[in-house]
Motif scaffolding. Structure first.
Motif, mmCIF file in Angstrom:
data_model
loop_
_atom_site.group_PDB
_atom_site.id
_atom_site.type_symbol
_atom_site.label_atom_id
_atom_site.label_comp_id
_atom_site.label_asym_id
_atom_site.label_seq_id
_atom_site.Cartn_x
_atom_site.Cartn_y
_atom_site.Cartn_z
ATOM 1 N N ASP A 1 4.506 -15.035 -4.013
ATOM 2 C CA ASP A 1 4.721 -14.219 -2.816
ATOM 3 C C ASP A 1 5.640 -15.046 -1.934
ATOM 4 O OD1 ASP A 1 2.804 -12.138 -3.305
ATOM 5 O OD2 ASP A 1 1.265 -13.658 -2.951
ATOM 6 N N PHE A 2 6.677 -14.441 -1.464
ATOM 7 C CA PHE A 2 7.575 -15.186 -0.585
ATOM 8 C C PHE A 2 8.061 -14.258 0.511
ATOM 9 C CE2 PHE A 2 11.640 -17.488 0.375
ATOM 10 C CZ PHE A 2 11.068 -18.707 0.703
ATOM 11 N N THR A 3 7.919 -14.712 1.740
ATOM 12 C CA THR A 3 8.297 -13.862 2.868
ATOM 13 C C THR A 3 9.380 -14.524 3.696
ATOM 14 O OG1 THR A 3 6.115 -12.855 2.954
ATOM 15 C CG2 THR A 3 7.431 -12.725 4.953
ATOM 16 N N ILE A 4 10.440 -13.783 3.895
ATOM 17 C CA ILE A 4 11.557 -14.276 4.700
ATOM 18 C C ILE A 4 11.675 -13.422 5.956
ATOM 19 C CG2 ILE A 4 14.065 -14.636 4.769
ATOM 20 C CD1 ILE A 4 14.046 -14.843 1.758
ATOM 21 N N LEU A 5 11.717 -14.112 7.073
ATOM 22 C CA LEU A 5 11.885 -13.421 8.342
ATOM 23 C C LEU A 5 13.349 -13.557 8.748
ATOM 24 C CD1 LEU A 5 10.585 -12.302 11.051
ATOM 25 C CD2 LEU A 5 10.109 -14.683 11.619
ATOM 26 N N VAL A 6 13.993 -12.448 9.074
ATOM 27 C CA VAL A 6 15.381 -12.552 9.538
ATOM 28 C C VAL A 6 15.469 -12.166 11.011
ATOM 29 C CG1 VAL A 6 16.635 -12.331 7.365
ATOM 30 C CG2 VAL A 6 15.913 -10.282 8.534
ATOM 31 N N VAL A 7 16.091 -13.057 11.771
ATOM 32 C CA VAL A 7 16.185 -12.850 13.212
ATOM 33 C C VAL A 7 17.609 -13.122 13.680
ATOM 34 C CG1 VAL A 7 15.241 -13.477 15.475
ATOM 35 C CG2 VAL A 7 13.800 -13.705 13.454
#
Ligand code: GDP
Ligand code: MG
Length: 292
Positions: free
Chosen positions: A24-30
């Motif tokens: 599981d890998f979560t990337i937050l883009v801001v």
């Protein structure tokens, strides 16, 4: 063009585990809207997470910061990667942006909270890890960091692995881009902001190679959703009257460097640091507060 991402290029031991359980890998883009976040995510994962039918949050909602998640399951070499992209449309778009980091911080902490709950249940089966493993922060090409950039990074740097990116690198000349990177890195250091540090690995040769990649931080990226012709090859790129900017050409931008280091070589470390440092900090504060 390479047609695989490379997350399954793992050390043997990790590989065996990963085959069974997947990642599981979560990337937050801001970053402010229009900086190319959705385009870059599509470029990174070859998938139209955002397409014409689903144009991506920034085109649909404006002004208030929202948090939107999209999920894709990628399969390579027998390993599943469940990738979650968390987008934050509306960031920096309001007249008063003084608290626009707040919804982002809330999101990150709510995932720690979920994890803490799951961990404290008596029967801990495999917990699905929805924590944010890294935050790609898009910096607008220009003269330096904006107050909003500094504010955001200060609020989030001890909560999540921060990876600053210089957006739309093709809008600067190579000299301007290098100068801009230096300025950005200087300002980050001066403001005592801690960005994610890619650790060395065990292999000497690999370290030499990675040193060159790390020298490129903050990565200057170019994204594109189209395939164009350049020197007889079909590549992902941006076509201008004077030529083609190739997304996957290291002489044109740092896209490949970013993808390699984030997905191929340091995915597990990003997960480890999230768990051992950022989550652990959260957990201690939380449990400490209850004890008082
Ligand atoms: P977002 O709002 O941050 O998600 O930005 P989008 O990905 O929707 O892109 C906004 C606009 O910028 C679109 O017209 C893109 O084609 C363009 N764009 C995206 N990436 C790049 C880039 O690397 N360089 C340039 N010059 N334009 C880009
Ligand atoms: Mg977008």
């Amino acid at each position: 063009m390479e047609d695989y991402i490379g997350f399954a290029n793992l050390p043997n031991q990790v590989y065996r585990k990963a085959v069974k359980r997947g990642f599981d890998f979560t990337i937050l883009v801001v970053g402010e809207s229009g900086l190319g976040k959705s385009t870059l995510i599509n470029s990174l994962f070859f998938t139209d997470i955002y397409s014409n039918e689903y144009p991506g949050p920034s085109q649909r909602i404006k002004k208030t910061v929202q948090v939107e998640t999209s999920k894709v399951i990628l399969r390579e070499n027998g390993v599943n990667l469940t990738l979650t992209i968390v987008d934050t449309p509306g960031f920096g778009d309001a007249v008063d942006n003084s608290v626009c980091w707040q919804p982002v911080l809330n999101y990150v902490e709510s995932k720690y909270e979920d994890y803490l709950h799951a961990e404290s249940r008596v029967h801990r089966t495999t917990i699905v890890d929805t924590r944010v493993h890294c935050c790609l922060y898009f910096i607008s090409p220009g003269h330096g960091l904006k107050p909003l950039d500094l504010e955001f990074m200060k609020k989030l740097h001890d909560k999540v692995n921060l990876i600053p990116l210089v957006a739309k690198a093709d809008t600067m000349t190579p000299e301007e881009c290098n100068q801009f990177k230096k300025t950005v890195l200087n300002e980050i250091t001066q403001s005592k902001i801690r960005i994610y540090e890619f650790p060395d690995c065990d292999d000497e040769e690999e370290n030499k190679h990675q040193k060159r990649i790390k020298e490129r931080i903050p990565f200057a990226v170019v994204g594109s959703n189209v395939i164009v012709e350049a020197n007889g090859k079909r590549v992902r790129g941006r076509k201008y009257p004077w030529g083609v900017v190739e997304v996957e050409n290291m002489e044109h931008c740092d896209f490949v460097a970013l993808r390699n280091i984030m997905i191929r070589t340091h995915l597990q470390d990003l997960k480890d640091v999230t768990n051992n440092i950022h989550y652990e900090n959260y957990r201690c504060l939380k449990l400490g507060a209850v004890g008082k």
